[in-house]
Design an enzyme around this catalytic site. Structure first.
Site, PDB file in Angstrom:
ATOM      1  N   GLU A 219      32.893  -1.807 -31.096  1.00 27.57           N
ATOM      2  CA  GLU A 219      33.478  -0.903 -31.721  1.00 27.57           C
ATOM      3  C   GLU A 219      33.476   0.421 -30.943  1.00 27.57           C
ATOM      4  OE1 GLU A 219      33.210  -0.756 -35.999  1.00 27.57           O
ATOM      5  OE2 GLU A 219      33.755  -2.808 -36.170  1.00 27.57           O
TER       6      GLU A 219
ATOM      7  N   GLU B 286      33.527 -10.030 -35.487  1.00 34.53           N
ATOM      8  CA  GLU B 286      33.190  -9.628 -36.882  1.00 34.53           C
ATOM      9  C   GLU B 286      34.310  -9.787 -37.832  1.00 34.53           C
ATOM     10  OE1 GLU B 286      31.660  -5.761 -37.589  1.00 34.53           O
ATOM     11  OE2 GLU B 286      30.593  -5.706 -35.322  1.00 34.53           O
TER      12      GLU B 286
HETATM   13  O1  AHR Z   1      29.130  -5.486 -40.158  1.00 33.22           O
HETATM   14  C1  AHR Z   1      29.001  -4.182 -40.434  1.00 33.22           C
HETATM   15  C2  AHR Z   1      29.769  -3.480 -39.525  1.00 33.22           C
HETATM   16  O2  AHR Z   1      31.024  -3.364 -39.556  1.00 33.22           O
HETATM   17  C3  AHR Z   1      29.203  -3.449 -37.744  1.00 33.22           C
HETATM   18  O3  AHR Z   1      28.206  -2.611 -37.809  1.00 33.22           O
HETATM   19  C4  AHR Z   1      30.539  -2.765 -37.265  1.00 33.22           C
HETATM   20  O4  AHR Z   1      30.717  -3.157 -35.906  1.00 33.22           O
HETATM   21  C5  AHR Z   1      31.452  -3.033 -38.194  1.00 33.22           C
HETATM   22  O5  AHR Z   1      32.201  -1.825 -38.481  1.00 33.22           O
END
Ligand code: AHR
Length: 491
Positions: free
Chosen positions: A173, A296
């Protein structure tokens, strides 16, 4: 009557088993207490890894595990987590609840966990607060067998041979918690960092660039244009919320039928995201050499009342099972671009497959979906066309059924199908193959049913599916996910 028509002659290719991957961050009780309890814990463990959790994860054949973050990755300094435990640096995990991170779970422990699970490690390295040298030396520590000081250090720490780590994330991110970078800047950073992540012997890295947040299509275009030829894959992050903003994400267990459909419609957005990012990638990479990795994904609700807000602990209901089912169906159907996906997160965090409390453990409805979908791993995708009614309430409407199909090397066809209606059964006719035999399992429960440590309300059962004159007919209960294994007859 709904119809699912299979066309085994049409396929997008192999469903990479890594689509069934997971993600474990140093966040809340995912790593500590969830996966790792330490060798001296009274909780049964093998080299510190929880025996019950490892056994359950092996059952669903976890193919790949991403670590150490998430946002944590861009504050993680790998050298703090190697060597004798007493000497490891302590830090405060400022991303997640300001708790003390004692670094007792580090590189060697993560790779030991992957060994026990029989899965590939996917390490997401630090760009945001790290250096090129730090990252380059981590790769060397993991993958080199040369007689360098870095390798001598690994050997002194008890590991003689390189591990041969393949999957390598360059920042997480980077548009947000990983450094708030602009895509042009990150593209250059990616090129620089990736250059010094060397190939040692046969250990070639699969280099993964930080991709977009949800529908940030311009991030994808810029990255592909400027750095596409240096990467093997690009990531995509997308979370499903029930509420309308990050302050009000909605409850994991208490929701109305309308909120149920709203959450499913939002989860379904993955179809559009994968298609549109894929189309942009096609412009720069028509051969589809660069994979899309959704590292994710999952539902994100308000934390369980009374728990640390920084720990992201949430329950998991039949609604989440449906989210998992429809999302995995999307990934299967887009297997010509999606090469990996990692559910957030494995244990005790967000849409976990396992929850623990002290020595107790429970499998969530989402776990059972991964179990039902196991046969898709590495199988050849089979085109499937669904004709069905729509379902939903108010503005939140969607197709009642979501499905995908594949054929494994032994010829058996797997069809996974979710009935997304909270209240209506679905009579389904499966057509397109001459079936000889069928066996099915189904997960079905009220939309807000969940498993806790005392009661298992959601577990798979046998499904009554019939073959008549080569046709398969079945009835799906409301709010259900089914997996069918079909033995096709000789044509
Ligand atoms: O999964 C939780 C968080 O969500 C992670 O650390 C981040 O990459 C995302 O914003």
């Amino acid at each position: 009557m709904a119809t699912i028509t299979l066309n085994p002659a049409r396929s997008k290719g192999t469903i990479d088993k890594n689509i069934y991957g997971h993600f474990s961050e140093h966040l809340g009780r995912c790593v500590y207490q969830g996966l790792f309890v330490g060798k001296d814990s009274p909780i049964p463990n093998c080299n510190g890894m929880r025996a019950d959790v490892v056994e359950a994860l092996k059952r669903i054949q976890v193919p790949v595990l991403r670590w150490p973050g998430g946002c944590f990755a861009d504050e993680y300094h790998w050298e703090d987590g190697i060597g004798p435990l007493e000497g490891r640096k302590r830090m405060v995990n400022t991303n997640w609840g300001d708790v003390v991170e004692d670094n007792s779970f580090g590189t060697h422990e993560f790779l030991e966990l992957c060994r026990q699970l029989g899965c590939e490690p996917y390490i997401n390295a630090n760009v945001g607060s790290g250096t090129v040298r730090e990252m380059a030396e981590w790769v060397e520590y993991l993958n080199s067998d040369g007689d360098s000081s870095v390798v001598r250090r690994r050997r002194a720490n008890g590991r003689q041979d390189s591990w041969g780590v393949k999957y390598w994330g360059v920042g997480n991110e980077s548009w947000g918690c990983g450094g708030n970078m602009r895509p042009e800047y990150y593209a250059d950073e990616f090129r620089r960092y990736a250059t010094f992540c060397r190939k040692y012997g046969e250990n070639r890295l699969f280099k993964i660039a930080c991709g977009p947040n949800a529908d940030d299509y311009s991030w994808t275009a810029t990255l592909m244009e400027r750095a596409g030829r240096f990467m093997d894959a690009l990531t995509l992050h997308y979370y499903t919320l029930c509420g309308d903003d990050w302050e009000h994400k909605g409850s994991a267990t208490r929701f109305t039928p309308e909120e149920f459909y709203k959450t499913l419609v939002r989860a379904l957005r993955m179809e559009e995201l994968v298609s549109r990012h894929g189309a942009i990638m096609d412009r720069y990479d028509p051969q589809r050499r660069v994979g899309l990795i959704v590292d994710e994904w999952g539902a994100w609700y308000d934390v369980e009342p009374g728990t640390n807000p920084g720990f992201l602990y949430q329950q998991n209901t039949m609604r989440d099972a449906l989210i998992a089912a429809l999302t995995l169906n999307i990934f299967n159907r887009h297997c010509d671009r999606v090469v990996m996906a990692n559910l957030a997160q494995t244990v005790n965090v967000l849409q976990a497959v396992i929850l623990t409390e002290g020595e107790r453990m429970t499998l969530t409805p989402t776990y059972h979906v991964f179990d039902l979908y196991r046969e898709h791993q590495g199988a050849r995708e089979v085109d499937c066309f669904v004709e069905c009614d729509s379902t939903g309430l108010g503005d939140w409407r969607l197709d009642q059924l979501s499905a995908s199909a594949s054929q494994s090397a032994d010829g058996l066809i797997t069809v996974t199908v979710a009935n997304l209606s909270a209240s209506a059964c679905a009579d389904v006719a499966l057509r397109g193959v001459q079936a000889e035999e069928v066996a099915g399992r189904v997960l079905s429960a009220p939309m807000d049913a969940f498993n806790d440590f005392d009661q298992q309300r959601v577990a798979p059962a046998l499904l009554d599916a019939r073959v008549e004159n080569g046709c398969v007919d079945l009835q799906l209960p409301p709010c259900s996910v089914a997996a069918l294994r079909i033995r096709p007859g000789r044509a």
